[in-house]
Motif scaffolding. Sequence first.
Motif, short mmCIF file in Angstrom:
data_model
loop_
_atom_site.label_atom_id
_atom_site.label_comp_id
_atom_site.label_asym_id
_atom_site.label_seq_id
_atom_site.Cartn_x
_atom_site.Cartn_y
_atom_site.Cartn_z
N GLU A 89 -29.39 -70.07 9.25
CA GLU A 89 -30.14 -69.58 10.25
C GLU A 89 -30.95 -68.34 10.78
OE1 GLU A 89 -27.26 -70.31 14.11
OE2 GLU A 89 -27.14 -72.66 12.49
N PHE A 90 -30.67 -67.26 9.53
CA PHE A 90 -30.64 -65.92 9.51
C PHE A 90 -32.54 -65.73 8.92
CE2 PHE A 90 -31.19 -61.16 8.94
CZ PHE A 90 -31.73 -60.76 10.27
N GLY A 91 -33.33 -66.23 9.25
CA GLY A 91 -34.70 -66.15 8.88
C GLY A 91 -35.27 -65.25 7.83
N LEU A 92 -36.70 -65.84 7.40
CA LEU A 92 -37.08 -64.05 6.64
C LEU A 92 -38.05 -63.54 7.57
CD1 LEU A 92 -37.48 -63.15 3.84
CD2 LEU A 92 -40.24 -64.77 3.50
N LEU A 93 -38.44 -64.96 8.87
CA LEU A 93 -38.57 -63.14 9.75
C LEU A 93 -38.53 -62.28 10.30
CD1 LEU A 93 -41.88 -62.66 11.25
CD2 LEU A 93 -41.38 -64.52 13.10
N ASP A 94 -36.92 -63.32 10.72
CA ASP A 94 -35.98 -62.04 11.65
C ASP A 94 -35.98 -60.96 10.76
OD1 ASP A 94 -36.14 -63.23 14.19
OD2 ASP A 94 -34.11 -64.49 13.39
N SER A 95 -35.68 -61.30 9.74
CA SER A 95 -34.77 -60.12 8.18
C SER A 95 -36.51 -58.94 8.52
CB SER A 95 -34.69 -60.88 7.02
OG SER A 95 -33.70 -61.91 6.86
N GLY A 96 -37.62 -59.24 7.84
CA GLY A 96 -38.24 -58.28 7.92
C GLY A 96 -38.69 -57.75 9.31
N GLY A 97 -38.31 -58.33 10.24
CA GLY A 97 -38.77 -57.58 11.48
C GLY A 97 -37.50 -56.99 12.03
N TYR A 98 -36.57 -56.85 11.49
CA TYR A 98 -34.96 -55.78 11.27
C TYR A 98 -35.26 -54.62 10.03
CZ TYR A 98 -30.90 -58.71 14.05
OH TYR A 98 -30.53 -59.61 15.11
N ILE A 99 -35.42 -55.02 9.49
CA ILE A 99 -35.86 -54.16 8.46
C ILE A 99 -36.41 -53.33 8.54
CG2 ILE A 99 -36.36 -53.95 5.74
CD1 ILE A 99 -35.36 -56.44 5.10
N GLY A 100 -38.15 -53.30 9.77
CA GLY A 100 -39.14 -52.50 10.04
C GLY A 100 -38.38 -52.04 11.22
N ALA A 101 -37.29 -52.21 11.98
CA ALA A 101 -36.71 -51.58 13.25
C ALA A 101 -36.01 -50.75 12.62
CB ALA A 101 -36.25 -52.81 13.90
N GLN A 102 -34.94 -50.93 12.00
CA GLN A 102 -33.87 -50.01 10.85
C GLN A 102 -35.00 -48.96 10.21
OE1 GLN A 102 -32.05 -52.50 8.13
NE2 GLN A 102 -31.27 -53.84 9.43
N MET A 103 -36.19 -49.25 9.75
CA MET A 103 -36.92 -47.66 9.03
C MET A 103 -36.95 -46.99 10.05
SD MET A 103 -36.84 -48.13 6.60
CE MET A 103 -38.56 -46.75 5.34
N LEU A 104 -37.78 -47.41 10.98
CA LEU A 104 -38.19 -46.69 12.05
C LEU A 104 -37.31 -46.62 12.99
CD1 LEU A 104 -41.40 -49.11 12.91
CD2 LEU A 104 -41.36 -47.44 12.24
N GLY A 105 -36.24 -46.94 13.24
CA GLY A 105 -35.17 -46.24 13.82
C GLY A 105 -34.64 -45.16 12.87
N ALA A 106 -34.39 -45.01 11.21
CA ALA A 106 -33.79 -43.83 10.58
C ALA A 106 -35.18 -43.45 10.31
CB ALA A 106 -33.81 -44.37 9.18
N MET A 107 -36.10 -42.87 10.55
CA MET A 107 -37.32 -42.38 10.49
C MET A 107 -37.13 -41.22 12.21
SD MET A 107 -40.34 -44.49 9.10
CE MET A 107 -41.59 -43.03 8.60
N ALA A 108 -37.22 -41.97 13.17
CA ALA A 108 -36.72 -41.30 13.94
C ALA A 108 -35.29 -40.54 14.57
CB ALA A 108 -37.27 -41.97 15.84
N GLY A 109 -34.50 -41.16 13.92
CA GLY A 109 -33.54 -40.06 13.90
C GLY A 109 -33.47 -39.10 12.87
#
Length: 261
Positions: A89-109
């Motif tokens: 139920e955890f699709g490819l689109l959700d996975s890409g959104g999660y990973i993008g948000a994680q990358m941006l969050g890591a950069m902000a941190g």
Amino acid sequence: MPVTLKLKKGGTMHPYVAEFIGTMFLILFGNGVVANVVLPKTNGNNGGWIVIAAGWGIGVFIGAFCASEFSGAHLNPAVTFAMYWADKEFGLLDSGGYIGAQMLGAMAGAVLVYVFYREHFREASDDPDSMLACFSTAPSIRKLPQAFVCEMIGTFALILPIFLMVAPGFSSGPEPVDTDPVLGLGSIGLLPVGLLVFGIGLSLGGTTGYAINPARDLGPRLIHALLPLKGKQGSDWAYAWVPVLGPLTGAALAALVNAFL
């Protein structure tokens, strides 16, 4: 008369925003403790590996309780990758959104760590390795295939226990207890994940700095490359593939093993 502070939680946070905020705090506390230990003239200078491992474990706990209710608190592309393969139920689109948000969050941190320790980075202008360590990982012995194996095993040791983790619960009979990860404990129910990362740092972190999280390494490494740090040298892009592909491989193996349990 004691003063009590009441916080009202209104609405819901978008999962991508939660992943951004949780990962940002993960990096702020995780890379922050590294900066506190390795940069000159801080009160934590030379605090040692146990301090770093503890700081990262606490950082994971803080990031997780910020995001858990809204996104499940992946905070790590390796976790998202494993969940994608394990949960149909955890699709490819959700996975890409999660990973993008994680990358941006890591950069902000990483930017916040730089702003907080800016004067100490200036004092470290003659030590580019220490400056880079405040952003990304590096192997203790530069054998990249072995470093890849270490990151793979370290991430496997993170993901499979997360799959197998059973939350505290109470049962008066033979029926199974609810496995909600924060059952009856609120945010404290997420403490085992922080302890798991603390344990990985103590036991398996000495060879590569245990990135075990592609966003944790790649996002801050990009920030290191962009920031005008006096005396810095390269961002070690020749090594950068290891803390990305190693964790993803370990996550895939953990998902595969979990599928047969």
